[in-house]
Scaffold this motif. Sequence first.
Motif, PDB file in Angstrom:
ATOM      1  N   PHE A   3       0.828  -1.206   0.000  1.00 54.62           N
ATOM      2  CA  PHE A   3       0.000   0.000   0.000  1.00 54.62           C
ATOM      3  C   PHE A   3       0.863   1.256   0.000  1.00 54.62           C
ATOM      4  O   PHE A   3       0.698   2.143  -0.833  1.00 54.62           O
ATOM      5  CB  PHE A   3      -0.940  -0.034   1.202  1.00 54.62           C
ATOM      6  CG  PHE A   3      -1.853   1.154   1.298  1.00 54.62           C
ATOM      7  CD1 PHE A   3      -2.729   1.451   0.262  1.00 54.62           C
ATOM      8  CD2 PHE A   3      -1.822   1.970   2.403  1.00 54.62           C
ATOM      9  CE1 PHE A   3      -3.575   2.550   0.337  1.00 54.62           C
ATOM     10  CE2 PHE A   3      -2.664   3.058   2.502  1.00 54.62           C
ATOM     11  CZ  PHE A   3      -3.534   3.352   1.464  1.00 54.62           C
ATOM     12  N   GLU A  58       1.573   9.561  -5.772  1.00 54.63           N
ATOM     13  CA  GLU A  58       1.915   8.480  -4.850  1.00 54.63           C
ATOM     14  C   GLU A  58       1.383   8.725  -3.441  1.00 54.63           C
ATOM     15  O   GLU A  58       1.419   7.819  -2.602  1.00 54.63           O
ATOM     16  CB  GLU A  58       3.433   8.281  -4.804  1.00 54.63           C
ATOM     17  CG  GLU A  58       4.225   9.425  -4.210  1.00 54.63           C
ATOM     18  CD  GLU A  58       4.559  10.524  -5.216  1.00 54.63           C
ATOM     19  OE1 GLU A  58       5.378  11.402  -4.863  1.00 54.63           O
ATOM     20  OE2 GLU A  58       4.004  10.501  -6.326  1.00 54.63           O
ATOM     21  N   ILE A  61      -5.235   9.553  -3.029  1.00 58.47           N
ATOM     22  CA  ILE A  61      -6.278   8.576  -3.317  1.00 58.47           C
ATOM     23  C   ILE A  61      -7.513   9.358  -3.727  1.00 58.47           C
ATOM     24  O   ILE A  61      -7.794  10.422  -3.169  1.00 58.47           O
ATOM     25  CB  ILE A  61      -6.612   7.728  -2.072  1.00 58.47           C
ATOM     26  CG1 ILE A  61      -5.360   7.004  -1.555  1.00 58.47           C
ATOM     27  CG2 ILE A  61      -7.723   6.717  -2.364  1.00 58.47           C
ATOM     28  CD1 ILE A  61      -5.526   6.405  -0.172  1.00 58.47           C
ATOM     29  N   THR A  86      -4.654   5.655  -7.735  1.00 61.41           N
ATOM     30  CA  THR A  86      -5.166   4.887  -6.608  1.00 61.41           C
ATOM     31  C   THR A  86      -6.577   5.373  -6.304  1.00 61.41           C
ATOM     32  O   THR A  86      -6.773   6.549  -5.987  1.00 61.41           O
ATOM     33  CB  THR A  86      -4.291   5.046  -5.351  1.00 61.41           C
ATOM     34  OG1 THR A  86      -2.944   4.667  -5.663  1.00 61.41           O
ATOM     35  CG2 THR A  86      -4.811   4.163  -4.221  1.00 61.41           C
ATOM     36  N   ARG A 105      -4.930   1.092  -8.937  1.00 59.41           N
ATOM     37  CA  ARG A 105      -4.807   0.449  -7.620  1.00 59.41           C
ATOM     38  C   ARG A 105      -6.087   0.758  -6.865  1.00 59.41           C
ATOM     39  O   ARG A 105      -6.524   1.902  -6.829  1.00 59.41           O
ATOM     40  CB  ARG A 105      -3.604   1.014  -6.858  1.00 59.41           C
ATOM     41  CG  ARG A 105      -2.269   0.585  -7.408  1.00 59.41           C
ATOM     42  CD  ARG A 105      -1.127   1.525  -6.985  1.00 59.41           C
ATOM     43  NE  ARG A 105      -1.237   2.026  -5.630  1.00 59.41           N
ATOM     44  CZ  ARG A 105      -0.568   1.558  -4.581  1.00 59.41           C
ATOM     45  NH1 ARG A 105       0.258   0.532  -4.741  1.00 59.41           N
ATOM     46  NH2 ARG A 105      -0.686   2.101  -3.382  1.00 59.41           N
TER      47      ARG A 105
END
Length: 269
Positions: A3, A58, A61, A86, A105
């Motif tokens: 994660f 990175e 979300i 993500t 992701r």
Amino acid sequence: MTFGMGPALLFCPADRPDRFEKAAERADAVILDLEDGVDPAARADAREALRASSLAPERTIVRVNPADTADFAHDLDAVRATGYRTLMLAKTERADQVERLAGFRVVALCETAKGIMVAERLAQMSLVVALMWGAEDLVASLGGSGSRRPDGRYRDVAAHARARVLLAAGSAGKAAIDAVHLDIDDRTGLEVEVEDAAASGFAATACIHPSQVPVIRDGYRPTPAQIADATALLDAAAGHTGAFRYDGRMVDTPVLRHAEHVVRRAHAG
């Protein structure tokens, strides 16, 4: 676990671009929210703000609306115009919903009775990098009126769901994210929950206010005494094979793994 975000994940409404950078500065990762944090009438504006944003992918979300809603496709169009890869899928309930997010992701947000009951299946999916659970939507899906007892503790059904999501994630080698603590002023209650989350194996805790970030970070960071004890135990183990007695207690492989996790969390902090 792959994660790589945490331990403090801060929700930020996607229709408030004035808060994006501030949230990113204060938290370990930001959850730009296109779902519950945004009035339905403002979701088109929220998607435009998302397209125009430039946070570090990175550490970002994006929570998109449930896969069976009209907003879902519009959300994906907006995300694809960004570098964010993500996604948190609200109210995840079926594997085919996750499969629609190929190329991303996925944090599967299990926050309904159906979602909790398929958590194990979701955790095994290659697209899924983490599971999160949600208390209030879960209880609402059951026809209930509140996830907590008058003293602030979770009701049994919520505690069961929390444990089931953690076990599902752990069984698949994925990260588990603990639910938000809605009472912003209840620092003590948050401290207790975060300490339990870290000790139980959660990788991160989501939050809704910047003031909760340092509480979460402190809760996941082992104390100097815990680090010293874990290090001393691991040093003592170097001279032993199999179980051995240390400081009045029996030490075997699970106890050593606990100590390794403490040291790992200390280095991560």
